[in-house]
Design a protein around this motif. Structure first.
Motif, short mmCIF file in Angstrom:
data_model
loop_
_atom_site.label_atom_id
_atom_site.label_comp_id
_atom_site.label_asym_id
_atom_site.label_seq_id
_atom_site.Cartn_x
_atom_site.Cartn_y
_atom_site.Cartn_z
N VAL A 185 -25.44 60.48 98.19
CA VAL A 185 -26.12 59.34 97.57
C VAL A 185 -25.85 58.05 98.36
N ASP A 186 -24.58 57.87 98.78
CA ASP A 186 -24.24 56.68 99.57
C ASP A 186 -24.99 56.66 100.89
N GLU A 187 -25.04 57.85 101.56
CA GLU A 187 -25.77 57.90 102.83
C GLU A 187 -27.25 57.59 102.63
N LYS A 188 -27.84 58.14 101.58
CA LYS A 188 -29.26 57.87 101.32
C LYS A 188 -29.49 56.39 101.01
N LYS A 189 -28.55 55.80 100.24
CA LYS A 189 -28.69 54.36 99.94
C LYS A 189 -28.62 53.53 101.21
N ASP A 190 -27.64 53.86 102.08
CA ASP A 190 -27.52 53.11 103.34
C ASP A 190 -28.79 53.25 104.17
N LEU A 240 -31.76 53.88 103.07
CA LEU A 240 -32.83 53.14 102.40
C LEU A 240 -32.71 51.64 102.69
N HIS A 241 -31.46 51.12 102.65
CA HIS A 241 -31.26 49.69 102.95
C HIS A 241 -31.68 49.36 104.39
N THR A 242 -31.31 50.26 105.32
CA THR A 242 -31.69 50.01 106.72
C THR A 242 -33.20 50.04 106.89
N LEU A 243 -33.86 50.99 106.22
CA LEU A 243 -35.32 51.04 106.31
C LEU A 243 -35.96 49.80 105.71
N GLU A 244 -35.43 49.36 104.55
CA GLU A 244 -35.97 48.14 103.96
C GLU A 244 -35.76 46.93 104.85
N ALA A 245 -34.54 46.89 105.49
CA ALA A 245 -34.27 45.75 106.37
C ALA A 245 -35.20 45.76 107.57
N LYS A 276 -26.57 61.75 85.37
CA LYS A 276 -26.78 60.49 86.08
C LYS A 276 -27.22 60.73 87.52
N TYR A 277 -26.55 61.73 88.14
CA TYR A 277 -26.88 62.03 89.52
C TYR A 277 -28.32 62.51 89.66
N ASN A 278 -28.74 63.39 88.75
CA ASN A 278 -30.11 63.88 88.79
C ASN A 278 -31.11 62.74 88.58
N GLU A 279 -30.74 61.81 87.66
CA GLU A 279 -31.63 60.66 87.43
C GLU A 279 -31.74 59.80 88.69
N LYS A 280 -30.54 59.48 89.28
CA LYS A 280 -30.56 58.67 90.50
C LYS A 280 -31.28 59.40 91.64
N LYS A 281 -31.03 60.71 91.69
CA LYS A 281 -31.66 61.47 92.76
C LYS A 281 -33.18 61.49 92.60
N GLY A 282 -33.65 61.60 91.33
CA GLY A 282 -35.10 61.56 91.12
C GLY A 282 -35.69 60.22 91.53
N ALA A 283 -34.97 59.13 91.14
CA ALA A 283 -35.46 57.81 91.53
C ALA A 283 -35.48 57.66 93.05
N TYR A 284 -34.38 58.15 93.67
CA TYR A 284 -34.30 58.05 95.12
C TYR A 284 -35.41 58.87 95.79
N GLN A 333 -38.14 57.50 98.16
CA GLN A 333 -38.23 58.07 99.51
C GLN A 333 -39.63 58.61 99.80
N LEU A 334 -40.22 59.26 98.80
CA LEU A 334 -41.58 59.77 98.99
C LEU A 334 -42.56 58.62 99.27
N ALA A 335 -42.42 57.52 98.50
CA ALA A 335 -43.31 56.38 98.73
C ALA A 335 -43.12 55.79 100.12
#
Length: 690
Positions: free
Chosen positions: A283-288, A290-295, A522-530, A534-536
C-alpha cells in the motif's frame, strides 16, 4: 590458436590497455606475466577488488580471488584441482581462453561485475533465519536488492531514451515548423473538401473508427488488469485452501494434542502478521507511486528558459567536479610520497614471509618423506615377521592384555568343566526319570484300559495346560487394562490442564482474529479505492500515450515527406543550375572546360566514343561466333593428340626397360647380340589433316 592469439593481441593493443604487444612478445611471456596481464584485465572490470601485486600475493589467495570473480561474471570452467594447478602455474592452455573470453565482451562483463557487488546473494544458514530480527533484516536486504534492480533498469532506460538539450531544442523548432506546415495542409484540405459530396460521412466514419480503436485498446488494458487480479485471487484461494487443509488435519489428528494445535495457531498468527506487513508495504509503495504520478502530471511543461538554466547548472557542476578531481589527484600524489617508506617495509616483510613459508614447506616435505619411509619400513617388517612391529610401551601393554586374557581363559575353562559335569549328571537323571515315566505311563494306561477310562491321564494333562495358559492370559489382560485405564486418566488430566492453560491464549487469538478481520476489511476498502484510482490514471495515461503516438506518427510522416521534398528541390535546383550554365556556354559567355565549350559537346563526344566502342565489340562478337565451331574441333583434336602422345611415351618407356633386361641376360650367357636397330629406330608418325 594463431587466430586466438591475434585477437587477444589486437584487444590488448587497443583501448583502454595500449600494451603495444606483438604475437611473438605475447607468446614469449612468462607465467607470472600472463597472470599480471589477466589481473590488469580484471582491474579494468573491477578496480576495487583486484588492485593487487600478483608477484607478492599468495597463490591460494590469488586463485580464490580471481576464480571467484570469474565464476561470478559467468566464465565457464571446471574449477577443480587440475584447473587450480594449471591456473596458478600460469598454463597458457588455461589462461589464453579465459583472456580471450574476457576481452571479447569487455563492456558487458564490466557492467556485470558492477552489478555483482549488489546482486550476488548472501548465503545465510537456515538456522539463523529462525530469528525474527535476522529474518526481518534478510527481508530488508532482499527488498533493497529488488529496489536496486528497478532503479538500475530505470537508469538504463533513461540513458537510452535521454537526449541532449540542444537536440531537444532543434526537435522543438522542427516540430513547430512541422506544426505550421500541418496547419497549412489542414487548411488547404478543408478548402479542397468543402464542396465535395460524401466527405462529411467519410469523416464521421473515420472518427468513429478511431474512437472504436481507442475503446478496444482500453478494453484490452482492462482485460490485462483483470487477469492480474484473477491470478492474485487464485493465489489467495490456494493459500486459503492450504490453510483449511492444515486446520482439518490438525483437528482430525487425535494424537496431536493441544501443543500441536497451539503450534498451528501460532504459525497462522505469524503468517497473518507477515501478510499484514507485506500488504502495508504494498500500500505504501502504491501510494508513493501515485504521488509521483500526480506530481509528474501536475508539473508545468518544460520551456526553453528552464532548459538553459539546467544547462548552466550542469556546466557549473562539471566545473566543480573537475576542480575536486584535481584536488584529489594532488592529495593522492602527496599521500603516495609519504607512503613509499611503508611500502618498502611492507615489501621487505613480504619477502621475509615468502622465505619463511618456503622453509616451512621444505620442512613439511621432509617430514612427510620421513613418515613415508617409516611406514614403508613397518610394512616390510610386518610382511617378513607376520605381525606389526611393536615398540616398548606397546609390547608392555600387549603383555598385560595377554596375561589378563590367559587368566580369564583359565577361569572360564574351569567353569566350563564344572558345567559339563553338571550337564552329564542332569542328562543321566533325565534319562532315568524318562524311563520311570514311560513305565508308569504304561502301568496307568493298562489300569485305565482295565477300568474302562482309557486316555484319562492325557486329557487331564491337556486340561491343566489349558487352564494354566488361560490364567496367564487373564493376568496379562488385567495388567494391560489397568495400564490403559491409567493412561486414559493421565491423558484426560493433561487435556484439562492444557485447556486451562490455553484458555487465555485462545481468547487473545480471537481478539487478534477480530483485529485482523477489521484490518483486512480496511485494506480491501483502501485497495479498491486505489485500484479505481489506478484504473482511471492508467486509462488516462494510455489515452494520452495513444494520442502522443498518433501525433508522433503523423509528425514522422510529415518529416519524411519534408525531407523527400527537400531532396527533390535540391536535385531540381542542381539540374536548373546546370541548365543555366549550359545556356550561358551556348551563348558564348564561357567554356565548360579547356577541351569542350559546352556540356552538350562533351556528352556528344562521349556518345560517339561509346558508339565506336560498341561497333568494335559487335565485330569481335561476330568473329567469335563464326570461328567457334572450327576452333572447338581443333581443341578436341589437340586433346586427342595429347592423349596419344602420353600413351606413346608410356609404351616407349616400357619397351626400353624390356630391352635393358634382355641385353643383360645375353651378356651374362655369352650369346650373340641381336640387332634391334631396325626396331629401335622405327618411328610412328601422326598426320593431322584439316
Amino acid at each position: 590458436m594463431a587466430t586466438l592469439l591475434k585477437e587477444i593481441v589486437d584487444h590488448l593493443n587497443a583501448e583502454p590497455f595500449h600494451m603495444n604487444l606483438t604475437l611473438v612478445t605475447f607468446d614469449e611471456k612468462q607465467p607470472i606475466e600472463l597472470l599480471e596481464t589477466l589481473n590488469a584485465i580484471l582491474v579494468h572490470l573491477d578496480g576495487k577488488k583486484h588492485e593487487v601485486d600478483v608477484r607478492e600475493e599468495n597463490q591460494d589467495n590469488m586463485y580464490v580471488r580471481m576464480a571467484g570473480f570469474l565464476h561470478v561474471i559467468g566464465c565457464k570452467a571446471n574449477y577443480d584441482e587440475e584447473f587450480q594447478k594449471s591456473f596458478v602455474a600460469g598454463d597458457k592452455r588455461t589462461l589464453y581462453p579465459i583472456i580471450h573470453w574476457l576481452l571479447s565482451d569487455l563492456e558487458r562483463l564490466r557492467k556485470r561485475a558492477y552489478l555483482a557487488h549488489y546482486l550476488v546473494p548472501i548465503d545465510v544458514p537456515p538456522e539463523f533465519l529462525g530469528d525474527e530480527a535476522m529474518m526481518e533484516m534478510y527481508q530488508q536486504y532482499k527488498g533493497l536488492q529488488a529496489q536496486f534492480k528497478s532503479n538500475h533498469q530505470a537508469l538504463e532506460q533513461a540513458k537510452e531514451t535521454s537526449t541532449n538539450p540542444s537536440e531537444l531544442r532543434k526537435e522543438l523548432q522542427q516540430l513547430e515548423a512541422e506544426k505550421e506546415q500541418l496547419q497549412q495542409k489542414i487548411a488547404s484540405l478543408q478548402s479542397k473538401t468543402q464542396n465535395k459530396e460524401g466527405f462529411d460521412a467519410l469523416l464521421e466514419v473515420t472518427s468513429s473508427l478511431r474512437k472504436e480503436q481507442e475503446e478496444e485498446a482500453r478494453i484490452a488494458e482492462k482485460i490485462r488488469e483483470q487477469r492480474v487480479q484473477l491470478e492474485q485471487a487464485e493465489q489467495q484461494y490456494m493459500l486459503s485452501t492450504q490453510r483449511l487443509a492444515e486446520l482439518k488435519s490438525s483437528i482430525k489428528d487425535s494424537d496431536a494434542g493441544a501443543e500441536t494445535m497451539l503450534k498451528v495457531l501460532r504459525d497462522e498468527v505469524n503468517r497473518n502478521r507477515e501478510n499484514l506487513e507485506r500488504y502495508r508495504r504494498e500500500v505504501d509503495e502504491k501510494k508513493d507511486r501515485l504521488h509521483t504520478l500526480e506530481a509528474t502530471l501536475s508539473e508545468p511543461p518544460v520551456s526553453q528558459v528552464m532548459i538553459r538554466d539546467l544547462e548552466s547548472q550542469v556546466a557549473g557542476l562539471r566545473d566543480e567536479i573537475q576542480t575536486l578531481e584535481d584536488r584529489l589527484e594532488e592529495d593522492a600524489n602527496q599521500t603516495d610520497d609519504k607512503l613509499t617508506v611503508f611500502k618498502q617495509q611492507a615489501n621487505l616483510v613480504g619477502k621475509k614471509k615468502e622465505i619463511a613459508l618456503k622453509e616451512l614447506k621444505d620442512a613439511e616435505h621432509e617430514r612427510s618423506e620421513l613418515s613415508q619411509r617409516l611406514s614403508d619400513r613397518e610394512r616390510e617388517y610386518e610382511e617378513r615377521r607376520g605381525h606389526k612391529f611393536l615398540r616398548k610401551d606397546e609390547f608392555k601393554q600387549y603383555a598385560a592384555e595377554l596375561r589378563e586374557k590367559t587368566a580369564k581363559y583359565k577361569e572360564m575353562k574351569a567353569d566350563l568343566n564344572e558345567i559339563r559335569q553338571e550337564v552329564a549328571t542332569l542328562t543321566r537323571t533325565e534319562q532315568i526319570l524318562q524311563q520311570r515315566d514311560e513305565r508308569l505311563a504304561k502301568t496307568v494306561a493298562e489300569l485305565e484300559a482295565k477300568r474302562g477310562v482309557a486316555g484319562y491321564q492325557t486329557t487331564e494333562r491337556s486340561l491343566e495346560e489349558i487352564s494354566a495358559h488361560k490364567a496367564q492370559v487373564d493376568k496379562s489382560k488385567e495388567v494391560q487394562l489397568d495400564e490403559l485405564s491409567r493412561i486414559v486418566t493421565e491423558i484426560t488430566n493433561q487435556l484439562k490442564d492444557k485447556k486451562n492453560q490455553l484458555a487465555p491464549q485462545i481468547k487473545n487469538l480471537r481478539e487478534v482474529r477480530a483485529q485482523f478481520q477489521e484490518l483486512e476489511a480496511k485494506y480491501n476498502e483502501k485497495k479498491g479505492a486505489y485500484n479505481s484510482v489506478q484504473l482511471a490514471v492508467d486509462s488516462d495515461l494510455s489515452r494520452l500515450r495513444h494520442e502522443v503516438e498518433t501525433l508522433q506518427a503523423e509528425c514522422d510522416d510529415a518529416e519524411s515527406r519534408y525531407h523527400q521534398h527537400n531532396v527533390d528541390i535540391q536535385t531540381a535546383e542542381a539540374l536548373l543550375e546546370r541548365a543555366n550554365k549550359e545556356a550561358k556556354y551556348q551563348r558564348g559567355e564561357g567554356r565548360y572546360s579547356k577541351e569542350f565549350a559546352t556540356l552538350s559537346a562533351l556528352l556528344t563526344n562521349k556518345l560517339n566514343e561509346l558508339d565506336l566502342h560498341s561497333r568494335d565489340l559487335r565485330k569481335q562478337q561476330k568473329e567469335v561466333k563464326e570461328n567457334q565451331e572450327p576452333r572447338m574441333k581443333q581443341r578436341e583434336m589437340f586433346s586427342v593428340l595429347q592423349r596419344l602422345l602420353d600413351v606413346k611415351l608410356k609404351t616407349a618407356g616400357q619397351e626400353a626397360g624390356g630391352m635393358r633386361t634382355t641385353g643383360e641376360s645375353f651378356r651374362a650367357g655369352g650369346g650373340a647380340v641381336m640387332d634391334m636397330a631396325g626396331q629401335a629406330q622405327g618411328v610412328n608418325r601422326l598426320i593431322i589433316t584439316e
